[in-house]
Design a protein around this motif. Structure first.
Motif, PDB file in Angstrom:
ATOM      1  N   TRP A 101      -2.278  -1.697   5.860  1.00  0.00           N
ATOM      2  CA  TRP A 101      -1.806  -3.058   6.136  1.00  0.00           C
ATOM      3  C   TRP A 101      -2.952  -4.001   5.804  1.00  0.00           C
ATOM      4  N   ARG A 102      -2.607  -5.138   5.232  1.00  0.00           N
ATOM      5  CA  ARG A 102      -3.641  -6.114   4.893  1.00  0.00           C
ATOM      6  C   ARG A 102      -3.226  -7.505   5.348  1.00  0.00           C
ATOM      7  N   VAL A 143      -9.627  -9.331  12.293  1.00  0.00           N
ATOM      8  CA  VAL A 143      -9.257  -8.098  12.990  1.00  0.00           C
ATOM      9  C   VAL A 143     -10.483  -7.529  13.693  1.00  0.00           C
ATOM     10  N   ALA A 144     -10.256  -6.988  14.863  1.00  0.00           N
ATOM     11  CA  ALA A 144     -11.369  -6.483  15.663  1.00  0.00           C
ATOM     12  C   ALA A 144     -11.113  -5.014  15.987  1.00  0.00           C
ATOM     13  N   GLY A 145     -11.084  -4.676  17.289  1.00  0.00           N
ATOM     14  CA  GLY A 145     -10.836  -3.289  17.658  1.00  0.00           C
ATOM     15  C   GLY A 145      -9.415  -2.878  17.353  1.00  0.00           C
ATOM     16  N   CYS A 146      -9.047  -1.679  17.773  1.00  0.00           N
ATOM     17  CA  CYS A 146      -7.661  -1.252  17.639  1.00  0.00           C
ATOM     18  C   CYS A 146      -7.362  -0.208  18.707  1.00  0.00           C
ATOM     19  N   ALA A 147      -6.083  -0.050  19.000  1.00  0.00           N
ATOM     20  CA  ALA A 147      -5.608   0.945  19.950  1.00  0.00           C
ATOM     21  C   ALA A 147      -4.345   1.553  19.370  1.00  0.00           C
ATOM     22  N   ALA A 148      -4.188   2.874  19.494  1.00  0.00           N
ATOM     23  CA  ALA A 148      -3.045   3.548  18.877  1.00  0.00           C
ATOM     24  C   ALA A 148      -2.489   4.618  19.800  1.00  0.00           C
ATOM     25  N   LEU A 149      -1.173   4.733  19.813  1.00  0.00           N
ATOM     26  CA  LEU A 149      -0.517   5.786  20.581  1.00  0.00           C
ATOM     27  C   LEU A 149       0.895   5.993  20.071  1.00  0.00           C
ATOM     28  N   ASP A 150       1.196   7.243  19.713  1.00  0.00           N
ATOM     29  CA  ASP A 150       2.539   7.648  19.293  1.00  0.00           C
ATOM     30  C   ASP A 150       3.083   6.762  18.183  1.00  0.00           C
ATOM     31  N   GLY A 151       2.224   6.450  17.218  1.00  0.00           N
ATOM     32  CA  GLY A 151       2.661   5.707  16.038  1.00  0.00           C
ATOM     33  C   GLY A 151       2.555   4.203  16.154  1.00  0.00           C
ATOM     34  N   VAL A 194       6.844   9.121  11.440  1.00  0.00           N
ATOM     35  CA  VAL A 194       6.083  10.372  11.504  1.00  0.00           C
ATOM     36  C   VAL A 194       5.241  10.604  10.266  1.00  0.00           C
ATOM     37  N   ASN A 195       5.540   9.875   9.194  1.00  0.00           N
ATOM     38  CA  ASN A 195       4.748   9.983   7.968  1.00  0.00           C
ATOM     39  C   ASN A 195       3.676   8.893   7.882  1.00  0.00           C
ATOM     40  N   ASN A 196       3.448   8.188   8.963  1.00  0.00           N
ATOM     41  CA  ASN A 196       2.476   7.097   9.029  1.00  0.00           C
ATOM     42  C   ASN A 196       2.822   5.946   8.092  1.00  0.00           C
ATOM     43  N   LEU A 197       4.117   5.758   7.868  1.00  0.00           N
ATOM     44  CA  LEU A 197       4.611   4.605   7.114  1.00  0.00           C
ATOM     45  C   LEU A 197       5.074   3.562   8.112  1.00  0.00           C
ATOM     46  N   PHE A 198       4.622   2.339   7.963  1.00  0.00           N
ATOM     47  CA  PHE A 198       4.979   1.300   8.919  1.00  0.00           C
ATOM     48  C   PHE A 198       6.430   0.887   8.747  1.00  0.00           C
ATOM     49  N   VAL A 199       7.112   0.770   9.873  1.00  0.00           N
ATOM     50  CA  VAL A 199       8.541   0.472   9.874  1.00  0.00           C
ATOM     51  C   VAL A 199       8.803  -0.681  10.823  1.00  0.00           C
ATOM     52  N   GLY A 200       9.908  -1.385  10.587  1.00  0.00           N
ATOM     53  CA  GLY A 200      10.293  -2.476  11.468  1.00  0.00           C
ATOM     54  C   GLY A 200       9.397  -3.685  11.301  1.00  0.00           C
ATOM     55  N   GLY A 215       0.811  -1.178   0.000  1.00  0.00           N
ATOM     56  CA  GLY A 215       0.000   0.000   0.000  1.00  0.00           C
ATOM     57  C   GLY A 215       0.850   1.235   0.000  1.00  0.00           C
ATOM     58  N   GLU A 216       0.220   2.348  -0.352  1.00  0.00           N
ATOM     59  CA  GLU A 216       0.980   3.572  -0.487  1.00  0.00           C
ATOM     60  C   GLU A 216       1.373   4.167   0.857  1.00  0.00           C
ATOM     61  N   LEU A 217       0.939   3.553   1.949  1.00  0.00           N
ATOM     62  CA  LEU A 217       1.292   4.066   3.264  1.00  0.00           C
ATOM     63  C   LEU A 217       2.476   3.327   3.868  1.00  0.00           C
ATOM     64  N   GLY A 218       3.102   2.466   3.169  1.00  0.00           N
ATOM     65  CA  GLY A 218       4.238   1.735   3.724  1.00  0.00           C
ATOM     66  C   GLY A 218       4.034   0.261   3.540  1.00  0.00           C
TER      67      GLY A 218
END
Length: 380
Positions: free
Chosen positions: A282-283, A290-298, A317-323, A36-39
């Protein structure tokens, strides 16, 4: 019966966590009715083995044997509440020690706190057929002042958003969201400017009409009107293209929002943007549920029902998944669904083992996961 020591996770979630006023909530009393275009690559790799962590206090008996739940008594220190019906949604109160928990099938909303019996504070009439019932719960943006809570529910006529106040019947806020034989579940969140985000299922419709509220991400104010800044100022629709959303999570450190969706042929995680949903960030072609989700600081954590684990990925910081992603709590609590971040940065999860899983005597449960400490020991 399965037991496992609760895994240490999400150390990064402590960084940049949101702050809330110190004032605690007033008491609620029982209400009986009413690539995807987000990483990338945006595909799930082979899961990593569950992390090995020291045993938690209360989980080992003599000779190192794990203690098992006995009735509603659960020795796991991460377990906050036990013997619930399958958990549809969780909203943690500003004190970070107490939460309101919605049961999907019964419509009961309970106040839970560790070492305290759950207290019934409201019962919302719901129709749980087609994956519906009570599937969303979120505090009002001004909860400390108004003590209001919003719920996403299914009725015999429609799906809708209702507002809950202590000792009052549910008050409709947004009605007429289509319901059908399937995909009636929805989710709620509050975005960074205080508007209410409402994810709606497609009610079994392959391609809901643009004017339909089915299969959409809505953005409304406290009265159910289109929120300021929507693409169409007279429409509640922020985005479209959802099928069976599992959860919305807003990252309080970044202001970004993510939404999970169980789609035909794959499960997906989308970054929320106005207009049609973008390509998944992400797919999961193997559809782990997949159910709920929780997010904090990336960091984004997604409970997965079928794989009985918590999938954790991190973005820049660009919302691209890393690692590399991590698959945590593998088999520790069974089928997890609801997820949210507390004001102190801890992750709260709810299980749904009574709905197709293999429940232990203390199921279903609400769990509060302690982040990894600096020394690598998750014990309290």
């Amino acid at each position: 019966m399965r037991r496992a020591a609760a895994a240490a996770l999400l150390g990064l979630l402590l960084a940049g966590c949101a702050t809330f006023p110190e004032q605690g909530p007033r008491e609620w009393h029982e209400q009986l009715e009413g690539a995807g275009e987000l990483g990338g690559p945006p595909v799930v790799p082979e899961p990593s083995p569950p992390p090995q962590t020291p045993p938690q206090p209360g989980q080992e008996g003599q000779g190192g044997e794990q203690q098992q739940p006995s009735g509603c008594e659960d020795p796991d220190p991460q377990v906050v509440a036990t013997c619930l019906d399958p958990v549809g949604a969780i909203a943690v109160l500003p004190d970070a020690e107490t939460a309101l928990v919605g049961e999907r099938r019964t419509g009961r909303v309970l106040r839970v706190q560790q070492d305290t019996e759950p207290e019934l504070v409201a019962t919302v009439p719901v129709d749980p057929s087609g994956g519906g019932g009570l599937t969303g719960l979120v505090l009002s943006p001004s909860f400390v002042e108004d003590q209001l809570v919003y719920a996403y529910i299914t009725t015999p006529q429609d799906n809708r958003v209702v507002r809950l106040a202590a000792n009052d019947p549910p008050e409709p806020v947004l009605t007429g969201i289509p319901r059908g034989a399937t995909n009636n579940g929805g989710a709620l969140a509050v975005d960074d400017d205080g508007s209410l985000l409402v994810a709606t299922g497609n009610a079994g419709q392959t391609d809901p009409a643009p004017a339909s509220l089915a299969g959409k991400l809505l953005r409304i104010d406290a009265q159910g009107r289109p929120a300021d800044g929507n693409p169409d100022p007279v429409s509640t629709v922020l985005s479209s293209g959802l099928q069976a959303p599992g959860g919305i999570c807003v990252d309080p450190a970044r202001g970004t929002a993510w939404i999970t969706d169980r789609r035909a042929g794959e499960d997906a995680l989308h970054l929320v943007v106005p207009g049609p949903l973008p390509a998944p960030a992400w797919r999961w072609p193997d559809r782990p549920g997949v159910a709920g989700c929780a997010a904090l600081d990336g960091t984004v954590a997604v409970p997965q029902v079928q794989s009985e684990s918590l999938f954790v990925i991190r973005s820049d910081v660009n919302n691209l998944f890393v690692g590399a992603p991590e698959q945590q709590l593998q088999g520790a609590y069974g089928r997890m669904s609801a997820a949210t971040i507390a004001p102190d940065g801890l992750v709260w999860l709810g299980t749904i083992n009574k709905a197709g899983g293999e429940p232990v005597p203390s199921d279903d449960r609400v769990i509060r996961i302690q982040p990894l400490s600096a020394g690598g020991d998750n014990r309290q």
